[in-house]
Design an enzyme around this catalytic site. Structure first.
Site, short mmCIF file in Angstrom:
data_model
loop_
_atom_site.label_atom_id
_atom_site.label_comp_id
_atom_site.label_asym_id
_atom_site.label_seq_id
_atom_site.Cartn_x
_atom_site.Cartn_y
_atom_site.Cartn_z
N CYS A 40 0.81 -1.30 -0.03
CA CYS A 40 0.15 0.04 -0.15
C CYS A 40 0.92 1.29 0.18
O CYS A 40 1.87 1.24 0.77
CB CYS A 40 -0.92 -0.10 1.32
N CYS A 67 -8.90 -0.66 2.45
CA CYS A 67 -8.14 0.65 2.23
C CYS A 67 -8.74 1.14 0.67
O CYS A 67 -8.88 0.20 -0.09
CB CYS A 67 -6.80 0.38 2.12
N CYS A 70 -5.11 1.08 -1.93
CA CYS A 70 -4.69 -0.20 -2.29
C CYS A 70 -5.54 -1.32 -2.62
O CYS A 70 -5.08 -2.46 -3.15
CB CYS A 70 -3.66 -0.78 -1.41
N CYS A 317 10.51 -26.79 -6.35
CA CYS A 317 11.72 -26.60 -5.71
C CYS A 317 11.56 -26.08 -4.36
O CYS A 317 12.39 -26.06 -3.51
CB CYS A 317 12.73 -25.61 -6.49
#
Length: 351
Positions: A40, A67, A70, A317
């Site tokens: 954010c 928010c 974001c 992996c």
């Protein structure tokens, strides 16, 4: 459970706007009553005013509201309307050479377009449009069309300018490409942040997080080793892995069926093939892998092959850890490795 140590780690990630933690946690700010994603852009709260959550749902249940800057309930890499508009415009007329008048006609600020495309795709809009034009030129040349015709159809009056632009994008002058193949590269949005997928029409060659260190060198090595041109686009394997990743992150898949092209040495391929046999929810050490492939003293070489894997998540992996139980390394970041292992442990028994 989020421990005190993890809270400190998450707070530092919040201060750094570290994209490796996208999807790993959300933070509620007690003084404002909102909750945010790690990247954010808003002013950062004090640690004492932060409450950390594994999922957005937990933040909502704790009475925090999303928010507005974001937008934690939207996809972390939601495509802006401007980007969507311009991508569609390119697809409607991919051979067009863009000028300032074209931006004005769409009521788009060229500087804003440049900035948003750079953030989204790692290239400016002009570079994106040029890559699409060059992709068309490459297709025409491979189909037998004269280089001069391909040059003119993509809007280049100068042959030297066409050669230079073509070489910068494709890695070879148009007359030197010969039978070199074409690989398509596509941006995939995932729970843990954006990834790049590169494939031909038959198999997936590369799948990496966009913010992985050295990604540009990886892509360049792939291009050189396969003697390929890499251009924006999509193929059947890319569409397949996009669908399978969505199912994986939703907890509905632990195995992948997308065909893979393993671009490595015989030893590396042996290691990568074994990694795919490690069950989801389980881990192995580098020594375990070395013993399993019949080379018990080659654990360091196993670690190097593990790090050279270019197909993140699909070739797991992340399931290889140190003998002492420590996570070890991971090209996508240890926060993602920890999340992936936890996610697989939580979901593998459900399938």
């Amino acid at each position: 459970m989020i421990t005190a140590e993890m809270k400190s780690e998450y707070y530092q990630a919040l201060l750094d706007k570290n994209s490796e933690y996208e999807g790993v946690f959300f933070v509620g700010v007690k003084t404002t009553g909102v909750f945010c994603r790690p990247t954010c852009p808003a002013r950062k709260p004090k640690f004492i005013n932060c409450e950390f959550f594994d999922h957005a749902k937990q933040a909502l249940l704790a009475s925090f509201r999303p928010c507005q800057r974001c937008r934690p309930l939207s996809h972390p890499n939601h495509v802006s309307e401007l980007v969507r508009l311009l991508v569609n415009a390119v697809e409607e007329n991919p051979e067009q050479r863009w000028t300032e008048n074209d931006f004005q006609r769409l009521s788009v600020d060229a500087a804003t377009a440049r900035r948003q495309f750079k953030k989204r795709f790692g290239m400016t809009f002009v570079e994106y449009a040029r890559a699409r034009r060059m992709g068309i030129a490459l297709k025409e040349i491979r189909e037998g069309k004269a280089v001069i015709d391909a040059q003119l159809s993509t809007g280049y009056e100068s042959s030297s300018g066409f050669r230079d632009a073509f070489s910068r994008i494709m890695g070879a002058a148009p007359t030197l490409l010969g039978d070199h193949q074409v690989l398509k590269a596509s941006w995939l949005d995932t729970r843990l942040g954006p990834m790049i997928a590169i494939a031909d029409e038959e198999a997936l060659y590369l799948l990496e997080f966009i913010d992985r260190r050295g990604l540009e060198r990886e892509v360049e090595r792939l291009r050189q080793r396969t003697k390929s041109a890499i251009i924006p686009g999509s193929t059947a394997p890319i569409r397949s892995i996009e669908r399978e990743l969505e199912e994986y992150f939703d907890g509905g898949r632990t195995q992948f069926a997308t065909p893979l092209f393993l671009c490595g040495s015989p030893f590396q391929r042996m290691v990568w093939e074994h990694l795919q046999t490690i069950p989801p929810g389980h881990t192995s050490s580098y020594s375990d892998v070395a013993a399993a492939i019949g080379k018990p003293s080659a654990f360091r070489a196993v670690a190097q092959a593990n790090g050279a894997n270019q197909l993140a998540i699909v070739i797991p992996c992340h399931r290889v850890i140190n003998s002492n139980g420590d996570l070890g390394g991971y090209g996508g970041g240890l926060s993602r490795k920890r999340w992936l292992l936890h996610h697989e442990k939580e979901t593998s028994h459900l399938l």
